[in-house]
Design a protein around this motif. Structure first.
Motif, PDB file in Angstrom:
ATOM      1  N   UNK A   1       0.825  -1.203   0.000  1.00  0.00           N
ATOM      2  CA  UNK A   1       0.000   0.000   0.000  1.00  0.00           C
ATOM      3  C   UNK A   1       0.862   1.256   0.000  1.00  0.00           C
ATOM      4  N   UNK A   2       1.883   1.286   0.838  1.00  0.00           N
ATOM      5  CA  UNK A   2       2.764   2.456   0.883  1.00  0.00           C
ATOM      6  C   UNK A   2       3.499   2.650  -0.438  1.00  0.00           C
ATOM      7  N   UNK A   3       3.906   1.561  -1.071  1.00  0.00           N
ATOM      8  CA  UNK A   3       4.584   1.671  -2.362  1.00  0.00           C
ATOM      9  C   UNK A   3       3.683   2.352  -3.390  1.00  0.00           C
ATOM     10  N   UNK A   4       2.392   2.152  -3.272  1.00  0.00           N
ATOM     11  CA  UNK A   4       1.458   2.685  -4.267  1.00  0.00           C
ATOM     12  C   UNK A   4       1.062   4.136  -4.030  1.00  0.00           C
ATOM     13  N   UNK A   5       1.362   4.669  -2.822  1.00  0.00           N
ATOM     14  CA  UNK A   5       0.796   6.001  -2.534  1.00  0.00           C
ATOM     15  C   UNK A   5       1.756   6.975  -1.857  1.00  0.00           C
ATOM     16  N   UNK A   6       2.953   6.549  -1.481  1.00  0.00           N
ATOM     17  CA  UNK A   6       3.855   7.448  -0.751  1.00  0.00           C
ATOM     18  C   UNK A   6       4.765   8.215  -1.704  1.00  0.00           C
ATOM     19  N   UNK A   7       4.923   9.502  -1.413  1.00  0.00           N
ATOM     20  CA  UNK A   7       5.802  10.373  -2.208  1.00  0.00           C
ATOM     21  C   UNK A   7       6.664  11.199  -1.259  1.00  0.00           C
ATOM     22  N   UNK A   8       7.971  11.210  -1.512  1.00  0.00           N
ATOM     23  CA  UNK A   8       8.873  12.104  -0.776  1.00  0.00           C
ATOM     24  C   UNK A   8       8.887  13.473  -1.437  1.00  0.00           C
ATOM     25  N   UNK A   9       8.894  14.509  -0.613  1.00  0.00           N
ATOM     26  CA  UNK A   9       8.874  15.883  -1.104  1.00  0.00           C
ATOM     27  C   UNK A   9      10.122  16.623  -0.614  1.00  0.00           C
ATOM     28  N   UNK A  10      10.459  17.778  -1.205  1.00  0.00           N
ATOM     29  CA  UNK A  10      11.700  18.470  -0.858  1.00  0.00           C
ATOM     30  C   UNK A  10      11.891  18.655   0.642  1.00  0.00           C
ATOM     31  N   UNK A  11      13.107  18.338   1.104  1.00  0.00           N
ATOM     32  CA  UNK A  11      13.347  18.261   2.551  1.00  0.00           C
ATOM     33  C   UNK A  11      14.663  18.894   2.988  1.00  0.00           C
ATOM     34  N   UNK A  12      15.286  19.687   2.133  1.00  0.00           N
ATOM     35  CA  UNK A  12      16.551  20.319   2.518  1.00  0.00           C
ATOM     36  C   UNK A  12      16.359  21.199   3.743  1.00  0.00           C
ATOM     37  N   UNK A  13      17.339  21.196   4.669  1.00  0.00           N
ATOM     38  CA  UNK A  13      17.214  22.066   5.851  1.00  0.00           C
ATOM     39  C   UNK A  13      17.286  23.537   5.460  1.00  0.00           C
ATOM     40  N   UNK A  14      16.236  24.272   5.772  1.00  0.00           N
ATOM     41  CA  UNK A  14      16.176  25.701   5.448  1.00  0.00           C
ATOM     42  C   UNK A  14      15.503  26.433   6.601  1.00  0.00           C
ATOM     43  N   UNK A  15      15.718  27.732   6.642  1.00  0.00           N
ATOM     44  CA  UNK A  15      14.980  28.587   7.565  1.00  0.00           C
ATOM     45  C   UNK A  15      13.703  29.032   6.868  1.00  0.00           C
TER      46      UNK A  15
END
Length: 387
Positions: free
Chosen positions: A366-380
């Motif tokens: 289920x997670x393979x079908x619906x999970x997406x990683x989004x931009x995560x760079x450390x920023x202020x």
């Protein structure tokens, strides 16, 4: 939603150029320490920064020692090797993981055994593991865990703290102890993450971390093994230094070993990055809260830290309402210069692991079908953009 989402990412990262998934930041003493290393001429695996880096990681994780290596895969391989994982052994892990976890197991001639993950942690499920062991394993007269159908020894378990979110590691540790299985934590992504106030990577015999260029802190390429047993630490350092016995000039190696030690150049970079870790953790938590607020009430569910855990939020993730919504999100964002990615292809679907033993993997699928990683760079996050 698509146009507004692109604008949201651009406003958040203050850029209309390409927005990467996770970029390293160098805001401290990186250049100074690396230049000191060059000036000293000790740029390889012998140098003061290697020792400093190991001591600082050990102190931060509250372990009795640490051994720095060339990458996280080398660290995991060494931990498995020192745990006496051998040919035809089974090693429990999750199908929802990066391929290096399974490759480390396979390089020893052992085989991964895939158990499902929990939706709340994205990590190995203690409930799924307990059910699998009760139905498929026994303890023999040597106090070894044996897979009933194949008669193979289940020697170790390697749960991963996925995207920096701690799995239910205390429960897994209890199960492993009951079934005489060595626990090795793949904490590659979770420096700065805690479960019930204890740092990830410190619940099992060994824990390993990665310092690849995309991790929360980087050494360029690198990894580290942490442990509490002093004998294990000494052995890890010995075998990763080609098992050379100490001597001013003679070369004598008393056992099989590996050339896995981290170079001083990389450790210098790591020491400077460690000085900024607390700030990066604050930035990443601020970004995660920003995302959480934005997606609240939408069709997308932001993946928050699990109960009893404090996550480093290494890679932020969304659960999409359907595979169609996932694919639309991936296509729209990447087409407009915002890097997103689906979770890894599950390990049992890869050609080299398609015949591996496995339990029910419903949650992983289920997670393979619906999970997406989004931009995560450390920023202020600019104050005016905080939701």
């Amino acid at each position: 939603m698509s146009n507004s989402l692109i604008s949201f990412f651009q406003d958040t990262f203050q850029s209309k150029d390409f927005i990467p998934l996770h970029a390293p930041t160098f805001d401290g003493n990186e250049k100074q320490y690396v230049n000191e290393t060059i000036d000293s001429t000790f740029v390889s695996s012998v140098g003061s920064f290697v020792d400093q880096f190991e001591k600082r990681v050990s102190a931060y994780t509250r372990t009795n020692g640490a051994v720095a290596t060339v990458n996280g895969t080398a660290s995991l391989y060494t931990a498995l090797y020192l745990s006496e994982v051998t040919m035809n052994d089974l090693v429990i892990t999750q199908a929802l993981t990066f391929v290096a976890t399974c490759n480390s197991i396979s390089q020893l001639g052992a085989q991964p055994l895939f158990i499902d993950v929990d939706a709340s942690t994205l990590g190995l499920s203690p409930r799924a593991l307990e059910q699998f062991l009760n139905e498929n394993a026994i303890i023999n007269d040597k106090n070894e865990c044996i897979h009933k159908a194949t008669k193979q020894r289940i020697k170790a378990a390697v749960p991963m703290h996925t995207f920096g979110h701690p799995c239910q590691i205390e429960q897994l540790a209890t199960l492993c102890q009951q079934w005489h299985i060595t626990l090795i934590e793949d904490a590659a992504e979770s420096l700065g993450s805690f479960y019930n106030g204890q740092h990830t990577g410190t619940f099992g015999r060994f824990g390993i971390f990665s310092f690849n260029g995309n991790k929360i802190i980087t050494t360029g390429g690198g990894g580290i093994i942490v442990a509490n047993d002093i004998h294990d630490i000494k052995r890890a350092k010995h075998v990763t230094t080609t098992a050379k016995t100490p001597h001013p000039y003679h070369y004598f190696h008393d056992e099989f070993g590996f050339n896995y030690r981290m170079p001083n150049l990389n450790a210098a970079l790591g020491c400077a990055q460690l000085e900024m870790l607390a700030h990066k953790l604050t930035q990443k938590r601020q970004l995660a809260l920003h995302y959480q607020a934005y997606f609240k009430g939408s069709a997308f569910t932001f993946v928050s830290e699990p109960e009893n855990a404090r996550s480093n939020y290494w890679l932020n993730a969304l659960i999409c309402p359907s595979i169609e919504a996932r694919d639309e999100l991936l296509q729209t964002t990447n087409k407009n210069g915002v890097m997103t990615r689906p979770v890894w292809t599950l390990m049992h679907k890869l050609p080299m692991y398609k015949n591996s033993l496995k339990g029910d993997l419903s949650t992983s699928l289920w997670l393979e079908s619906c999970l997406v990683n989004i931009p995560s760079s450390p920023i202020d996050i600019p104050t005016e953009h905080i939701i």
